[in-house]
Design a protein around this motif. Structure first.
Motif, mmCIF file in Angstrom:
data_model
loop_
_atom_site.group_PDB
_atom_site.id
_atom_site.type_symbol
_atom_site.label_atom_id
_atom_site.label_comp_id
_atom_site.label_asym_id
_atom_site.label_seq_id
_atom_site.Cartn_x
_atom_site.Cartn_y
_atom_site.Cartn_z
ATOM 1 N N TYR A 190 0.952 -0.977 0.059
ATOM 2 C CA TYR A 190 0.148 -0.051 0.204
ATOM 3 C C TYR A 190 0.367 1.170 0.038
ATOM 4 O O TYR A 190 0.879 2.672 -0.632
ATOM 5 C CB TYR A 190 -0.882 0.044 1.487
ATOM 6 N N HIS A 191 1.705 1.012 1.454
ATOM 7 C CA HIS A 191 3.141 2.209 1.138
ATOM 8 C C HIS A 191 3.836 2.901 -0.791
ATOM 9 O O HIS A 191 3.569 3.935 -0.911
ATOM 10 C CB HIS A 191 3.831 1.720 1.817
ATOM 11 N N ILE A 192 3.821 1.486 -1.489
ATOM 12 C CA ILE A 192 4.843 1.761 -2.247
ATOM 13 C C ILE A 192 3.380 2.132 -3.769
ATOM 14 O O ILE A 192 4.059 2.999 -4.478
ATOM 15 C CB ILE A 192 4.987 0.392 -3.071
ATOM 16 N N SER A 193 3.049 1.887 -3.112
ATOM 17 C CA SER A 193 1.486 2.102 -4.534
ATOM 18 C C SER A 193 1.508 3.654 -3.775
ATOM 19 O O SER A 193 1.130 4.999 -4.855
ATOM 20 C CB SER A 193 -0.274 1.346 -3.822
ATOM 21 N N ILE A 194 0.993 3.932 -3.207
ATOM 22 C CA ILE A 194 0.886 5.609 -2.653
ATOM 23 C C ILE A 194 2.147 6.343 -3.453
ATOM 24 O O ILE A 194 1.777 8.120 -3.987
ATOM 25 C CB ILE A 194 0.712 5.697 -0.792
ATOM 26 N N LEU A 195 3.671 6.163 -3.028
ATOM 27 C CA LEU A 195 4.520 6.577 -3.119
ATOM 28 C C LEU A 195 4.464 6.595 -4.926
ATOM 29 O O LEU A 195 4.801 7.754 -5.736
ATOM 30 C CB LEU A 195 5.884 6.029 -2.834
ATOM 31 N N ILE A 239 6.089 17.887 -0.816
ATOM 32 C CA ILE A 239 5.339 18.710 0.227
ATOM 33 C C ILE A 239 4.440 17.254 1.208
ATOM 34 O O ILE A 239 4.550 16.809 2.544
ATOM 35 C CB ILE A 239 5.079 19.528 0.850
ATOM 36 N N ILE A 240 3.568 16.828 0.502
ATOM 37 C CA ILE A 240 3.192 16.125 0.972
ATOM 38 C C ILE A 240 2.562 14.403 0.523
ATOM 39 O O ILE A 240 2.949 14.270 1.934
ATOM 40 C CB ILE A 240 1.623 15.645 0.292
ATOM 41 N N THR A 241 4.259 14.321 0.362
ATOM 42 C CA THR A 241 4.650 12.915 -0.175
ATOM 43 C C THR A 241 5.597 13.518 1.507
ATOM 44 O O THR A 241 5.772 12.095 2.240
ATOM 45 C CB THR A 241 5.684 13.160 -1.394
ATOM 46 N N ALA A 242 6.007 14.188 1.773
ATOM 47 C CA ALA A 242 6.844 13.614 2.949
ATOM 48 C C ALA A 242 6.005 13.925 4.431
ATOM 49 O O ALA A 242 6.240 13.339 5.035
ATOM 50 C CB ALA A 242 7.184 15.489 2.436
ATOM 51 N N ILE A 243 5.206 14.549 4.242
ATOM 52 C CA ILE A 243 4.436 14.237 5.941
ATOM 53 C C ILE A 243 3.702 13.533 6.193
ATOM 54 O O ILE A 243 3.368 12.925 6.765
ATOM 55 C CB ILE A 243 3.257 15.683 5.554
ATOM 56 N N ILE A 284 -4.783 18.898 1.820
ATOM 57 C CA ILE A 284 -5.035 17.376 1.164
ATOM 58 C C ILE A 284 -3.579 16.549 1.502
ATOM 59 O O ILE A 284 -4.585 15.319 2.158
ATOM 60 C CB ILE A 284 -3.676 17.254 -0.270
ATOM 61 N N ALA A 285 -2.779 15.981 2.817
ATOM 62 C CA ALA A 285 -2.019 16.216 3.330
ATOM 63 C C ALA A 285 -3.080 15.267 4.563
ATOM 64 O O ALA A 285 -3.015 14.234 5.306
ATOM 65 C CB ALA A 285 -0.648 16.454 4.071
ATOM 66 N N MET A 286 -4.371 16.773 5.355
ATOM 67 C CA MET A 286 -4.157 15.760 6.527
ATOM 68 C C MET A 286 -5.999 14.432 6.525
ATOM 69 O O MET A 286 -5.380 13.325 6.874
ATOM 70 C CB MET A 286 -5.700 16.971 7.444
ATOM 71 N N PRO A 287 -6.830 14.779 4.874
ATOM 72 C CA PRO A 287 -6.912 13.080 5.123
ATOM 73 C C PRO A 287 -6.422 12.101 4.185
ATOM 74 O O PRO A 287 -6.729 11.289 4.678
ATOM 75 C CB PRO A 287 -7.621 13.707 3.967
ATOM 76 N N LEU A 288 -5.375 12.643 3.753
ATOM 77 C CA LEU A 288 -4.698 10.975 2.862
ATOM 78 C C LEU A 288 -3.734 10.841 4.515
ATOM 79 O O LEU A 288 -3.499 9.407 4.038
ATOM 80 C CB LEU A 288 -3.981 11.786 2.141
ATOM 81 N N ARG A 289 -3.600 11.311 5.539
ATOM 82 C CA ARG A 289 -2.559 11.123 6.433
ATOM 83 C C ARG A 289 -3.520 9.964 7.327
ATOM 84 O O ARG A 289 -3.116 8.891 7.523
ATOM 85 C CB ARG A 289 -1.789 11.861 6.943
ATOM 86 N N LYS A 290 -4.663 10.408 7.806
ATOM 87 C CA LYS A 290 -5.801 9.696 8.068
ATOM 88 C C LYS A 290 -5.681 8.269 7.257
ATOM 89 O O LYS A 290 -6.415 6.738 7.816
ATOM 90 C CB LYS A 290 -7.096 10.002 7.743
ATOM 91 N N ILE A 291 -6.177 8.717 6.011
ATOM 92 C CA ILE A 291 -6.159 7.339 4.889
ATOM 93 C C ILE A 291 -5.263 5.943 5.168
ATOM 94 O O ILE A 291 -5.076 5.408 5.430
ATOM 95 C CB ILE A 291 -6.990 7.856 3.992
ATOM 96 N N TYR A 292 -4.358 6.840 5.258
ATOM 97 C CA TYR A 292 -2.721 5.546 4.635
ATOM 98 C C TYR A 292 -2.893 5.062 6.377
ATOM 99 O O TYR A 292 -2.272 3.937 5.939
ATOM 100 C CB TYR A 292 -1.598 7.062 4.926
#
Length: 200
Positions: free
Chosen positions: A11-16, A50-54, A189-197
């Motif tokens: 899943y991590h690799i897919s998001i990356l 920045i989104i990726t890093a967060i 964008i990072a806030m919801p994406l981080r929660k989903i991740y």
């Protein structure tokens, strides 16, 4: 446990991979990632780094930033995004290193601030600001150090002796605009994406 870890890694690799694809599209689609303004190009690609890093961490942020940097370097030779690019972005210290540092600075800033203060939004905003400033300061700083030449000064429409003032003006205009953009868009964008991740 091993199966769960493997699923998480996939899943991590897919998001990356998705974020890497996005930054490639931003770099190649006109007006999506680079907006030409005079001799420079106002960028929005730093927001993706920045989104990726967060969301994924500083190493993955550096990877996506590195992809952007390599694309910038290649485009400087074959399809420059601005009149200045063939002169300065052929140097990897100007085109690649600052992009990598965005991910490292933004990622580690977020980790440290959130660890000590436990405030998600403010940690993301400050990390976004510092990530954007890292790119602007390093790119403009390296341009001044390595390309304090009549050719570069001519593209800015100034004398060589006034190049520092011209770069400072760009920092105040373009640099601050990119910083504000990152501070607003990246956390949104990072806030919801981080929660989903994290749920996965």
């Amino acid at each position: 446990m091993t199966k769960l870890r493997k699923k998480k890694s996939t899943y991590h690799i897919s998001i990356l991979a998705i974020l890497t694809a996005i930054i490639i599209l931003q770099d190649f689609i006109p007006m999506l990632g680079n907006i030409p303004i005079g001799p420079l190009s106002l960028t929005t690609l730093h927001v993706t780094v920045i989104i990726t890093a967060i969301v994924l961490g500083p190493v993955d942020g550096a990877i996506v930033g590195g992809v952007w940097g390599v694309l910038t370097w290649i485009r400087a030779f074959v399809f420059p995004s601005s009149p200045l690019a063939p002169l300065v972005f052929v140097n990897p210290l100007v085109s690649v290193l600052p992009r990598i540092m965005i991910g490292l600075v933004a990622g580690w800033t977020f980790i440290i601030l959130f660890k000590f203060f436990k405030h998600l939004l403010s940690s993301m905003v400050i990390a976004s600001i510092l990530g954007a400033l890292t790119n602007t300061i390093l790119v403009l700083g390296f341009i001044y150090i390595f390309y304090h030449t009549p050719e570069v000064a001519k593209l800015y429409g100034v004398n060589v002796s006034n190049l520092f003032k011209a770069l400072s003006a760009i920092f105040v205009t373009n640099g601050l605009a990119e910083m504000v953009l990152a501070a607003i868009i990246a956390p949104m964008i990072a806030m919801p994406l981080r929660k989903i991740y994290q749920k996965r």
